[in-house]
Design a protein around this motif. Structure first.
Motif, PDB file in Angstrom:
ATOM      1  N   LEU A  14      11.979  23.371  44.832  1.00 16.91           N
ATOM      2  CA  LEU A  14      13.246  24.051  44.552  1.00 16.91           C
ATOM      3  C   LEU A  14      14.404  23.060  44.559  1.00 16.91           C
ATOM      4  O   LEU A  14      14.497  22.215  45.432  1.00 16.91           O
ATOM      5  N   ASP A  15      15.279  23.214  43.607  1.00 17.26           N
ATOM      6  CA  ASP A  15      16.489  22.401  43.547  1.00 17.26           C
ATOM      7  C   ASP A  15      17.621  23.252  44.121  1.00 17.26           C
ATOM      8  O   ASP A  15      18.303  23.972  43.397  1.00 17.26           O
ATOM      9  N   PHE A  16      17.781  23.171  45.447  1.00 20.46           N
ATOM     10  CA  PHE A  16      18.744  24.015  46.155  1.00 20.46           C
ATOM     11  C   PHE A  16      19.654  23.122  46.977  1.00 20.46           C
ATOM     12  O   PHE A  16      19.179  22.286  47.750  1.00 20.46           O
ATOM     13  N   ALA A  17      20.970  23.312  46.829  1.00 14.84           N
ATOM     14  CA  ALA A  17      21.942  22.461  47.516  1.00 14.84           C
ATOM     15  C   ALA A  17      22.024  22.739  49.016  1.00 14.84           C
ATOM     16  O   ALA A  17      22.553  21.929  49.762  1.00 14.84           O
ATOM     17  N   GLY A  18      21.488  23.862  49.464  1.00 17.54           N
ATOM     18  CA  GLY A  18      21.450  24.173  50.889  1.00 17.54           C
ATOM     19  C   GLY A  18      20.130  23.730  51.495  1.00 17.54           C
ATOM     20  O   GLY A  18      19.440  22.877  50.956  1.00 17.54           O
ATOM     21  N   ASP A  19      19.780  24.334  52.615  1.00 21.08           N
ATOM     22  CA  ASP A  19      18.511  24.046  53.273  1.00 21.08           C
ATOM     23  C   ASP A  19      17.631  25.278  53.228  1.00 21.08           C
ATOM     24  O   ASP A  19      18.096  26.399  53.459  1.00 21.08           O
ATOM     25  N   LEU A  20      16.358  25.053  52.954  1.00 16.86           N
ATOM     26  CA  LEU A  20      15.353  26.106  52.966  1.00 16.86           C
ATOM     27  C   LEU A  20      14.186  25.572  53.767  1.00 16.86           C
ATOM     28  O   LEU A  20      13.632  24.521  53.435  1.00 16.86           O
ATOM     29  N   ASN A  21      13.845  26.268  54.846  1.00 19.20           N
ATOM     30  CA  ASN A  21      12.779  25.820  55.739  1.00 19.20           C
ATOM     31  C   ASN A  21      11.825  26.962  56.004  1.00 19.20           C
ATOM     32  O   ASN A  21      12.216  28.124  56.007  1.00 19.20           O
ATOM     33  N   VAL A  22      10.570  26.599  56.277  1.00 19.29           N
ATOM     34  CA  VAL A  22       9.592  27.609  56.675  1.00 19.29           C
ATOM     35  C   VAL A  22       9.267  27.392  58.151  1.00 19.29           C
ATOM     36  O   VAL A  22       9.012  26.267  58.590  1.00 19.29           O
ATOM     37  N   ASN A  23       9.354  28.466  58.922  1.00 22.96           N
ATOM     38  CA  ASN A  23       9.016  28.448  60.336  1.00 22.96           C
ATOM     39  C   ASN A  23       7.805  29.355  60.530  1.00 22.96           C
ATOM     40  O   ASN A  23       7.851  30.533  60.169  1.00 22.96           O
ATOM     41  N   TRP A  24       6.749  28.819  61.103  1.00 21.34           N
ATOM     42  CA  TRP A  24       5.488  29.532  61.261  1.00 21.34           C
ATOM     43  C   TRP A  24       5.320  29.929  62.712  1.00 21.34           C
ATOM     44  O   TRP A  24       5.306  29.070  63.588  1.00 21.34           O
TER      45      TRP A  24
END
Length: 159
Positions: A14-24
């Protein structure tokens, strides 16, 4: 492929200017896709989600809960998330749903970041900002993936 590996690959793409994280969270077999947008307040006094006034930098946080419907009732948490999406225990999630999610997220995050920056622009008269989940648009992306023959299942990770 398992769900976690797929999520990580899609987030990376993804080209996203913010942050995207996955927490398991292995204990309840759930994943949170955390969305964070950060911007300058441009001399505006902005009240954050907790009611504190921010006068320099402001963050917007939201998340999507992807949960094991055999262990948790995700609807109990729906008010705390942008949306909640179930999967079927160790069997995992249909890849068409996961693919539809990330294809929809691309549009949602692009539009959301633009709206967030408009909200922070003192020349714009945008009073509030919030991401809004469109279930119909999301399901159209899922249907498109199914129509393209995406029919595998992403298994739950075995770590």
């Amino acid at each position: 492929m398992d769900m976690l590996k797929f999520f990580d690959e899609q987030i990376e793409a993804l080209d996203f200017a913010g942050d995207l994280n996955v927490n398991w969270d292995q204990s309840i077999r759930s994943f949170e896709l955390e969305i964070v947008m950060t911007g300058q307040t441009n001399q505006l006094e902005i009240e954050d989600q907790e009611g504190a006034v921010q006068d320099d930098e402001v963050q917007y946080d939201d998340a999507i809960l992807i949960y094991d419907e055999t262990k948790v009732d995700g609807n109990e948490y729906a008010d705390n998330y942008l949306t909640v999406l179930p999967f079927n225990g160790r069997q995992g999630m249909p890849k068409a749903i996961a693919q539809g999610l990330f294809n929809y997220l691309k549009d949602l995050l692009d539009d959301g970041m633009s709206d967030f920056l408009d909200f922070l622009d003192p020349d714009m008269s945008v009073a509030t900002f919030q991401l809004d989940w469109d279930q119909t648009a999301f399901m159209q992306y899922v249907q498109k993936a199914e129509d393209q023959g995406v029919n595998e299942t992403l298994s739950y990770p075995r770590y």
